[in-house]
Scaffold this motif. Structure first.
Motif: not given
Length: 335
Positions: A146-152, A154-160, A191-197
């Motif tokens: 579920i986290g991967k689906a949200y992350s990929q 673009g829903k990073y907060k939900k993924a985290l 997931a943080y990489i995708l947020q540029k953190k």
């Protein structure tokens, strides 16, 4: 023996065919696995019927092979056949539905159909929670997907949110220094990489590496993935020496565990080539991109996007070196 004593169309013979198929599946021999799974299915459909519960074993087994081969529509066809039987014979909330719903959700992730993936994964989650409880270890892989689906998507907060939820369960179930926790740290970092953190990402990736080293050893494949992602971060930050340091750490492990001609190893060669190109070391870049292209061609085919992208990259490198003849040759190959 069973073929001789019971006959080629006996249900027990079908079980043996499925077992033989499983051996081939575990050996990575997909064609042979399918051959025996279909033999089993032919018997089951004829003797037991297409909607018998025992026939679902072959449907799922065949789906797993197609899944591994990347033939996702065929995989879904057989997974849904099994699910339809389970729901009809056992009901929609039966525990046996959970694993097949999870498999379907995972295929939709691989197809980039994230809304559908989440829909089926939550169905699986509801069943597992009801049967085993909210913090059972069986929930861990579902939360991760579920986290991967949200992350990929673009829903990073939900993924985290789901990664941190599953981390809590993993720590409670296995302990803070178990490899399960390390895998989740890796996902959180990604997931943080995708947020540029990037600083936070590196923190979690280093956590994953320390645990992997202590539990699996310094040369385990999982560590190579963390090293590779760290290298990727340093490329983005234009810290090319550090990027090469971690990419080379990754590639040494991949060469040893997967072999020098595996497509994942090839991806490392391609990425190292990218770093050298960014440093304007075009000759060195060519060496690594050629390595990657050769492997991609051998294992994925001449027309696969990764092979074509490698040819396009080689064309650009030859152009940078002033060799327009080779540049044009590889440009045509990339088209």
């Amino acid at each position: 023996i069973e073929e001789k004593v019971l006959g080629k169309k006996h249900p027990s013979t079908a079980i043996s065919y499925n077992n033989i198929g499983l051996v081939y599946y575990r050996q990575g021999k997909n064609k042979k696995a399918l051959e025996y799974y279909f033999k089993a299915l032919k018997i089951e459909e004829k003797v037991l019927g297409k909607e018998h519960l025992d026939t679902t074993t072959s449907y799922i087994n065949i789906g797993l092979v197609y899944d591994r081969q990347g033939k996702y529509e065929k995989a879904l066809e057989f997974y849904f056949k099994a699910l339809t039987i389970f729901e009809k014979e056992l009901g929609k909330k039966h525990p046996r539905n959970g694993p097949i719903l999870e498999l379907i959700g995972n295929v939709y992730i691989l197809q980039d159909k994230y809304e559908k993936a989440i829909k089926y994964l939550f169905k699986a989650l509801t069943i597992v929670k009801k049967v085993l409880g909210k913090e059972h270890r069986r929930i861990i892989p579902i939360y991760i997907k579920i986290g991967k689906a949200y992350s990929q998507s673009g829903k990073y907060k939900k993924a985290l949110k789901y990664y941190n939820r599953v981390l809590k369960i993993a720590k409670k179930t296995f302990g803070k220094k178990h490899q399960a926790s390390a895998k989740i740290y890796f996902l959180i970092g990604s997931a943080y990489i995708l947020q540029k953190k990037y600083k936070i990402a590196l923190k979690y990736l280093n956590k994953s590496i320390r645990i992997f080293q202590n539990t699996l050893g310094k040369k385990h494949l999982d560590i190579s993935h963390s090293y590779f992602v760290m290298g990727y971060i340093y490329i983005i930050q234009e810290k090319y020496k550090l990027a090469l340091k971690y990419l080379n750490k990754s590639i040494r492990i991949r060469e040893k565990t997967l072999g020098k001609e595996h497509p994942i190893t090839a991806q490392s060669y391609y990425t190292i080539g990218t770093v050298y190109a960014l440093q304007k070391k075009f000759g060195k870049a060519l060496i690594y991109v050629f390595k990657a292209a050769k492997i991609f061609k051998k294992h994925l085919g001449e027309n696969h996007p990764k092979t074509k992208h490698s040819y396009a990259f080689i064309s650009l490198l030859y152009r940078a070196l002033g060799d327009t003849v080779q540049a044009e040759y590889y440009k045509k190959k990339s088209e």
